[in-house]
Design a protein around this motif. Structure first.
Motif, PDB file in Angstrom:
ATOM      1  N   GLY A  59       0.867  -1.176   0.000  1.00  9.15           N
ATOM      2  CA  GLY A  59       0.000   0.000   0.000  1.00  9.15           C
ATOM      3  C   GLY A  59       0.898   1.218   0.000  1.00  9.15           C
ATOM      4  O   GLY A  59       2.118   1.095  -0.081  1.00  9.15           O
ATOM      5  N   ARG A  73       0.101   7.314   3.144  1.00  9.27           N
ATOM      6  CA  ARG A  73      -1.122   8.048   2.792  1.00  9.27           C
ATOM      7  C   ARG A  73      -0.904   9.558   2.930  1.00  9.27           C
ATOM      8  O   ARG A  73      -1.433  10.224   3.808  1.00  9.27           O
ATOM      9  CB  ARG A  73      -2.292   7.533   3.630  1.00  9.27           C
ATOM     10  N   GLN A  91      -7.536   9.429   0.477  1.00 11.25           N
ATOM     11  CA  GLN A  91      -7.565   8.937   1.854  1.00 11.25           C
ATOM     12  C   GLN A  91      -8.624   7.846   2.069  1.00 11.25           C
ATOM     13  O   GLN A  91      -8.587   7.120   3.059  1.00 11.25           O
ATOM     14  CB  GLN A  91      -7.821  10.103   2.822  1.00 11.25           C
ATOM     15  N   LYS A  99      -7.019  -0.287   2.012  1.00 10.27           N
ATOM     16  CA  LYS A  99      -5.650  -0.540   2.462  1.00 10.27           C
ATOM     17  C   LYS A  99      -5.267  -1.994   2.192  1.00 10.27           C
ATOM     18  O   LYS A  99      -5.988  -2.912   2.594  1.00 10.27           O
ATOM     19  CB  LYS A  99      -5.528  -0.229   3.957  1.00 10.27           C
ATOM     20  N   GLU A 122      -5.212  -4.399   5.060  1.00 13.78           N
ATOM     21  CA  GLU A 122      -6.492  -4.704   5.710  1.00 13.78           C
ATOM     22  C   GLU A 122      -7.384  -5.578   4.829  1.00 13.78           C
ATOM     23  O   GLU A 122      -8.506  -5.900   5.203  1.00 13.78           O
ATOM     24  CB  GLU A 122      -7.222  -3.398   6.070  1.00 13.78           C
ATOM     25  N   TYR A 127      -2.754   3.961  -6.391  1.00 10.38           N
ATOM     26  CA  TYR A 127      -2.707   4.944  -5.307  1.00 10.38           C
ATOM     27  C   TYR A 127      -2.132   6.270  -5.799  1.00 10.38           C
ATOM     28  O   TYR A 127      -2.602   7.338  -5.448  1.00 10.38           O
ATOM     29  CB  TYR A 127      -1.833   4.436  -4.150  1.00 10.38           C
TER      30      TYR A 127
END
Length: 324
Positions: free
Chosen positions: A221, A224, A231, A235, A238, A306
């Motif tokens: 990931g 951030r 945001q 993730k 997770e 991302y």
């Protein structure tokens, strides 16, 4: 072939790149000194591939870390594979060597192992890494990337760098270099964002067919960072599938996320500033994901990026308009 802590890939120029690297980019929440200390821990743990960049602003500290571990006998210089990057303001051919020599000066090393073009998007040439106009917009520039590549080849010929490659290039931008008249050295790698949500299967297939190594960053990931990263994006660590597999194997989610990429032939860059995690993230060589686990993790892909850098979308060489 079983993966081991000292496993490496042989690049298309014959040099060897360790399959697991330590990333040193530090968001503003960490100091440059912390990046250096983390690099020391990484070398002590067993990492031999250190990835940094002039744009990170911490090559002085990372260089000190490497030299201190050489001085205390932990490693020899030839044990370390160091990657540096040419930033966007130094892509004009006459500035490529200037960019590399600054990296060497900051590191206080005679050569680096790999020098890569950080992004295909060029800014106004000069000493300002982020030149902006009166409206605060970055000033783009558009040198033919093949001219930049020729200057990269000259740096290799001069012995300042062992291998040369690219980062954040799509397959068409890679082909532009591969098909250029008078090509002397192919890019050895393309370093790109790569993780379970962006598994880069098409780019990986393309690179393998051209004997180019895919190197993955943001594999766990992304940091951030406000303004750069959505945001609300999911993730990696997770993800329910990653966590189920990790629980079954008694591993951390990070170890599973790394191992998934390693088993697909991708060189992995892992990043952390916590000694415990730096150590854990290196412990990916004593277990294997089954074909079933790999298939389940393949299914998690969302083609989610991302780091899309929306502010640079108007650049003529913005790489993410292409699928891969």
């Amino acid at each position: 072939m079983a993966l081991k802590p000292d496993s490496y890939v042989v690049l298309n120029d014959g040099h060897k790149m360790p399959v697991l690297g330590f990333g040193t980019y530090a968001p503003d929440t960490y100091t440059k000194e912390q990046a250096g200390e983390s690099a020391k821990v990484a070398i002590e743990v067993g990492y031999r591939h250190i990835d940094c960049a002039s744009m990170y602003g911490n090559e002085v500290e990372v260089g000190q870390a490497i030299r201190s571990k050489i001085a205390d006998g932990t490693v020899k210089r030839e044990d370390i594979f160091y990657t540096g990057k040419l930033w966007n303001n130094n892509q004009a051919p006459e500035r490529v060597r200037i960019g590399l020599e600054k990296t060497l000066k900051d590191l206080q090393l005679d050569y680096i192992d790999l020098f890569i073009i950080h992004t295909p998007m060029e800014f106004k040439p000069g000493d300002d890494p982020m030149p902006v106009d009166e409206n605060g917009k970055v000033i783009f520039h558009n040198t033919d990337i093949r001219e930049t590549w020729k200057a990269m080849e000259a740096c290799k010929d001069a012995g300042l760098v062992r291998s040369i490659g690219v980062s954040n290039f799509n397959h068409k931008q890679l082909e532009l270099i591969l098909n250029m008249p008078g090509l002397k050295y192919k890019p050895v790698c393309d370093q790109v964002e790569c993780h379970i949500y962006l598994n880069q299967s098409k780019l990986l297939e393309f690179c393998k067919s051209r004997d180019i190594v895919l190197v993955g960053y943001s594999v766990l990931g992304s940091s951030r960072v406000e303004g750069w990263i959505d945001q609300n994006s999911p993730k990696v660590l997770e993800d329910p599938v990653v966590n189920e597999v990790a629980k079954k194997l008694n591993r951390t989610p990070a170890q599973v996320a790394e191992r998934y990429l390693l088993q697909r032939g991708i060189v992995v860059l892992a990043k952390s500033f916590t000694a415990k995690r730096i150590k854990e993230n290196f412990q990916v060589f004593d277990f294997e994901l089954s074909a079933e686990d790999m298939k389940r993790l393949d299914g998690v892909n969302k083609n989610l990026r991302y780091l899309s850098i929306e502010a640079w979308k108007e650049h003529p060489k913005y790489p993410y308009h292409e699928e891969y």
